[in-house]
Design an enzyme around this catalytic site. Structure first.
Site, short mmCIF file in Angstrom:
data_model
loop_
_atom_site.label_atom_id
_atom_site.label_comp_id
_atom_site.label_asym_id
_atom_site.label_seq_id
_atom_site.Cartn_x
_atom_site.Cartn_y
_atom_site.Cartn_z
N THR A 44 0.96 -1.30 0.00
CA THR A 44 -0.07 0.05 0.06
C THR A 44 0.79 1.33 0.05
OG1 THR A 44 -1.85 -1.03 1.23
CG2 THR A 44 -1.82 1.11 1.31
N THR A 45 1.84 1.38 0.66
CA THR A 45 2.83 2.18 0.95
C THR A 45 3.71 2.69 -0.42
OG1 THR A 45 3.05 1.81 3.09
CG2 THR A 45 4.74 3.62 2.15
N TYR A 107 -12.75 -4.74 -2.54
CA TYR A 107 -13.86 -4.57 -3.60
C TYR A 107 -14.80 -5.70 -3.39
CZ TYR A 107 -17.07 -2.15 -6.53
OH TYR A 107 -18.24 -1.54 -7.17
N TYR A 133 -1.95 -10.68 4.04
CA TYR A 133 -2.14 -9.12 4.43
C TYR A 133 -3.81 -8.98 4.76
CZ TYR A 133 -1.66 -4.06 3.99
OH TYR A 133 -1.62 -2.68 4.39
N ARG A 138 -9.03 -0.76 4.06
CA ARG A 138 -8.67 -0.92 2.65
C ARG A 138 -9.40 -1.65 1.99
NH1 ARG A 138 -4.80 3.33 0.70
NH2 ARG A 138 -3.54 3.64 2.76
N LYS A 162 0.29 -10.17 7.78
CA LYS A 162 0.38 -8.81 8.20
C LYS A 162 -0.91 -8.48 8.80
CE LYS A 162 1.30 -3.87 6.48
NZ LYS A 162 1.42 -3.12 5.35
N ILE A 204 5.55 -4.67 9.54
CA ILE A 204 5.76 -4.15 8.25
C ILE A 204 5.40 -2.86 8.35
CG2 ILE A 204 5.24 -4.24 5.80
CD1 ILE A 204 4.66 -7.22 6.26
#
Length: 292
Positions: A44-45, A107, A133, A138, A162, A204
């Site tokens: 994401t980062t 989604y 993850y 999100r 994560k 992370i």
């Protein structure tokens, strides 16, 4: 592969709309020099959601090459399209990544059975270490501890997760159900120390883009039984932990790195520059933290 300690969720530098390879390599090299335990490109980062497939592969390739086996590379390879996740995972394996980070489908909002079958399909297709993850904020769905336990039991190559719920009750249930063989990594910097205290394996991290040595030192101190040092480092980083999420990640962290002259504030829409009032707050935190 034992994914533990402090891993940096790497920012992806852009220049003129393209990956800035020189600055990306320099950032990776600095992370390794500062003692980080591992690297995560294309999370994401790293603005993975707006990277093209070619750029995604380029970022993984650059990171693996620059790391040169000095630290593990856990490459982001997830997707809400199961076959697309297979494709990215296969590339990561061929590129020489040590493992892949696989987000749950976003989604689509699959059921727990759908989440299970998504990860099982990837694992049945490609054999390599996999870290799940879970970030409901999100994705719109939550990988429940019972689903993680089932996946870990049935699929040995799922070696970690994560956890970015920020919910220590869920994390406690997860560790209770999965045992010590699953590496549970914090996905929220501010929960690292409490997570370690209940059996977590590390983090992370977003903040380690700025403080790799301090984040790695917190994990090292904990593992050495130096709880007072770990606690001291935790509280020293808390203002920065909060600042990194004053707006959507990675807007604050990339802005901070740009203020240090390490890269441009070049974002991919729909990410936009930090609001002026928050820029002032960010600068103040960076000054107080000795980073400006």
């Amino acid at each position: 592969m034992n994914f533990s300690g402090a891993y940096t969720a790497l920012v992806t530098p852009f220049q003129d709309g393209k990956i800035d390879e020189d600055r990306f390599r320099a950032h990776i090299e600095w992370q390794i020099t500062e003692g980080i335990h591992g690297l995560v490109p294309c999370g994401t980062t790293g603005e993975s959601a707006t990277l093209t497939h070619d750029e995604h592969k380029e970022a993984i390739r650059i990171c693996v090459d620059q790391a040169n086996k000095r630290v593990p590379v856990l490459a982001g390879a997830g997707s809400n399209n199961t076959k697309e996740a297979v494709h990215l995972t296969q590339f990561a394996k061929e590129a020489g990544a040590d493992g892949v980070l696989l987000i749950s489908p976003y989604y689509n909002k699959p059921t727990q059975e759908g989440i299970y079958q998504h990860f099982k399909y990837i694992a049945d297709t490609i054999s390599m270490p996999m870290v799940l993850y879970n970030v409901p904020g999100r994705t719109g769905s939550n990988i429940m501890p019972s689903t993680v336990a089932r996946l870990h039991k049935d699929i040995p190559q799922i070696v970690g997760i994560k956890e970015a719920t920020g919910n220590l009750i869920q994390v406690s249930d997860l560790i209770e159900q999965c045992g010590a063989s699953l590496n549970v990594l914090s996905g929220d910097d501010f929960t690292l120390l409490p997570l370690l205290s209940i059996g977590g394996a590390g983090v992370i991290s977003v903040v380690s883009n700025l403080l790799p040595n301090k984040m790695a030192s917190l994990c090292n101190a904990w593992n050495e039984g130096d709880i007072s040092t770990a606690r001291k480092l935790h509280f020293e980083m808390q203002p920065l932990n909060r600042a990194m999420f004053m707006e959507s990640n990675p807007i604050p962290v990339k802005t901070a790195l740009a203020l240090q002259g390490k890269m441009d504030t070049d974002f991919r829409l729909p990410m936009v520059p930090l609001a002026d009032e928050n820029l002032k707050k960010l600068k103040a935190v960076l000054v107080d933290s000795g980073l400006l």
